[in-house]
Design an enzyme around this catalytic site. Structure first.
Site, PDB file in Angstrom:
ATOM      1  N   ASP A 133       0.813  -1.227   0.000  1.00  0.00           N
ATOM      2  CA  ASP A 133       0.000   0.000   0.000  1.00  0.00           C
ATOM      3  C   ASP A 133       0.843   1.273   0.000  1.00  0.00           C
ATOM      4  O   ASP A 133       0.651   2.163   0.836  1.00  0.00           O
ATOM      5  CB  ASP A 133      -0.916   0.024   1.232  1.00  0.00           C
ATOM      6  CG  ASP A 133      -1.679  -1.271   1.442  1.00  0.00           C
ATOM      7  OD1 ASP A 133      -2.158  -1.834   0.451  1.00  0.00           O
ATOM      8  OD2 ASP A 133      -1.785  -1.715   2.606  1.00  0.00           O
TER       9      ASP A 133
ATOM     10  N   GLU B  79     -11.666   0.170  -3.582  1.00  0.00           N
ATOM     11  CA  GLU B  79     -10.779   0.656  -2.525  1.00  0.00           C
ATOM     12  C   GLU B  79      -9.538   1.296  -3.152  1.00  0.00           C
ATOM     13  O   GLU B  79      -9.424   1.401  -4.371  1.00  0.00           O
ATOM     14  CB  GLU B  79     -10.353  -0.503  -1.602  1.00  0.00           C
ATOM     15  CG  GLU B  79      -9.515  -1.564  -2.291  1.00  0.00           C
ATOM     16  CD  GLU B  79      -9.174  -2.734  -1.378  1.00  0.00           C
ATOM     17  OE1 GLU B  79      -9.713  -2.809  -0.257  1.00  0.00           O
ATOM     18  OE2 GLU B  79      -8.380  -3.584  -1.803  1.00  0.00           O
TER      19      GLU B  79
END
Length: 373
Positions: free
Chosen positions: A61, A271
């Site tokens: 991420d 997301e």
């Protein structure tokens, strides 16, 4: 005498064979290393576009920013928590953040160590998921999603005078925040916006009416023919620790101006949002989640609506792609992750490759696994 010579010859031949065998083994080991260095696994099955930027810890991420003339990367820190994989994402049980920096893409990467730990956040429950960072007025801000003591995700903020930390967390999460994946964008006029939200384990689907529904859906699905769940966007006020006004939808629409539907799994938001600005347009990029694509939509305002414009990265190894896009020394780069090092969904590694905008404003397709082009 003849027998002795014959014996010596046999010994010499055997020694030569053993030496040759050792040399062969050593050469094979070198060849294996070369294959790995050439982005190919030892079975010759997978060929990767790029290699992990760091190998001493698992990272994912990645949110990349240019601060003080360097690229600083704010990733999740994956660990083996011993939790069985499930749809809630309990196996992603991160406990702290490490910050990475580099002077050049492809150069040495510095791991600055722990910048913020779960134990130092007053309202912490569990699971420090994908963070982001920003800078304003001499202070660096680290934004992070975290489940509170009631197991509900909210977004916290911590501050530091250094981009590498350490960071000190505020005593409470940002009022009005919820869900996961904060992505912070500062526009040319100095206004700063936070984009956030993720469904399934990210709980966004449980906030339909502005309040948390603990018994709400555990999936990303609304009715298939209803508008898909949107990412959220909120303006940050001057202190960078509060929302300035209400949370709104960062709506994605098609070329006819209609919202994308819940059944449109190849295009709708799931997301991992990010915002960058290119040639005066706002590029809202995001993961489609269960179809594992990176998609983009373009708008004329930072709050949208954004017109769906295509996909620009094919699926990586692992569950899905959480990315960031940054301009550095005249080139654009995308930071992303996959599972090359571990082969496990919850133990990922960060990578980087160049991102190219086409003359017509579209983003060129990226194939993280070369043999899947």
């Amino acid at each position: 005498m003849i027998r002795r010579k014959h014996y010596l010859n046999l010994v010499l031949l055997s020694a030569t064979a053993i030496a040759a065998g050792l040399t062969s083994c050593q050469q094979q080991a070198k060849n294996n290393d070369k294959m790995l260095a050439a982005n190919v696994d030892t079975a010759g099955v997978k060929q990767y576009l790029s290699q992990p930027i760091i190998r001493n810890i698992y990272t994912a991420d990645p949110s990349a920013h240019v601060f003080e003339g360097k690229i600083y990367v704010y990733p999740s820190h994956d660990v083996e928590a011993g939790v069985a994989e499930n749809d809630n994402g309990d196996h992603f049980d991160m406990r702290d953040y490490h910050i990475l920096s580099m002077d050049s893409v492809g150069g040495n990467v510095t791991d600055h160590g722990v910048a913020l730990s779960l134990k130092d956040i007053p309202w912490a429950g569990r699971q420090l998921w994908a963070p982001d960072a920003a800078f304003k007025n001499g202070t660096y801000y680290l934004y992070f999603p975290l489940k509170d003591k009631n197991d509900v995700f909210a977004i916290g903020v911590a501050t530091s005078k250094s981009p590498a930390g350490p960071f000190k967390a505020e005593p409470k999460p940002i009022a009005g925040s919820f869900s996961i994946d904060p992505a912070v964008f500062t526009d040319e006029d100095g206004s700063t916006y936070m984009y956030f939200g993720g469904i399934w384990g990210g709980q966004l689907q449980r906030w339909k009416n502005g309040k948390y529904d603990a018994n709400g859906s555990k999936t990303d699905l609304q009715q298939d023919d209803a508008p898909a769940i949107n990412c959220k966007v909120a303006k940050l006020n001057a202190n960078m620790k509060e929302f300035d006004g209400e949370v709104k939808d960062a709506a994605i629409i098609d070329s006819a101006g209609k919202p994308l539907l819940g059944k449109d799994h190849d295009r709708r938001f799931f997301e991992g949002s990010w915002m960058h600005k290119y040639n005066g347009k706002y590029y809202f990029t995001y993961s489609t989640g269960d179809t594992h694509l990176l998609a983009y939509a373009i708008g004329s305002k930072p709050t949208g609506p954004f017109v769906y414009s295509g996909t620009f990265m094919q699926p990586v190894d692992g569950w899905t792609t959480h990315h960031s896009i940054v301009e550095f020394k005249g080139k654009w780069y995308i930071f992303y992750h996959d599972t090359q090092l571990s082969g496990k969904t919850h133990l990922r590694n960060v990578k980087v490759t160049e991102l190219k905008h086409e003359a017509d404003g579209h983003i060129a397709m990226i194939y993280p696994n070369k043999n899947k082009q």
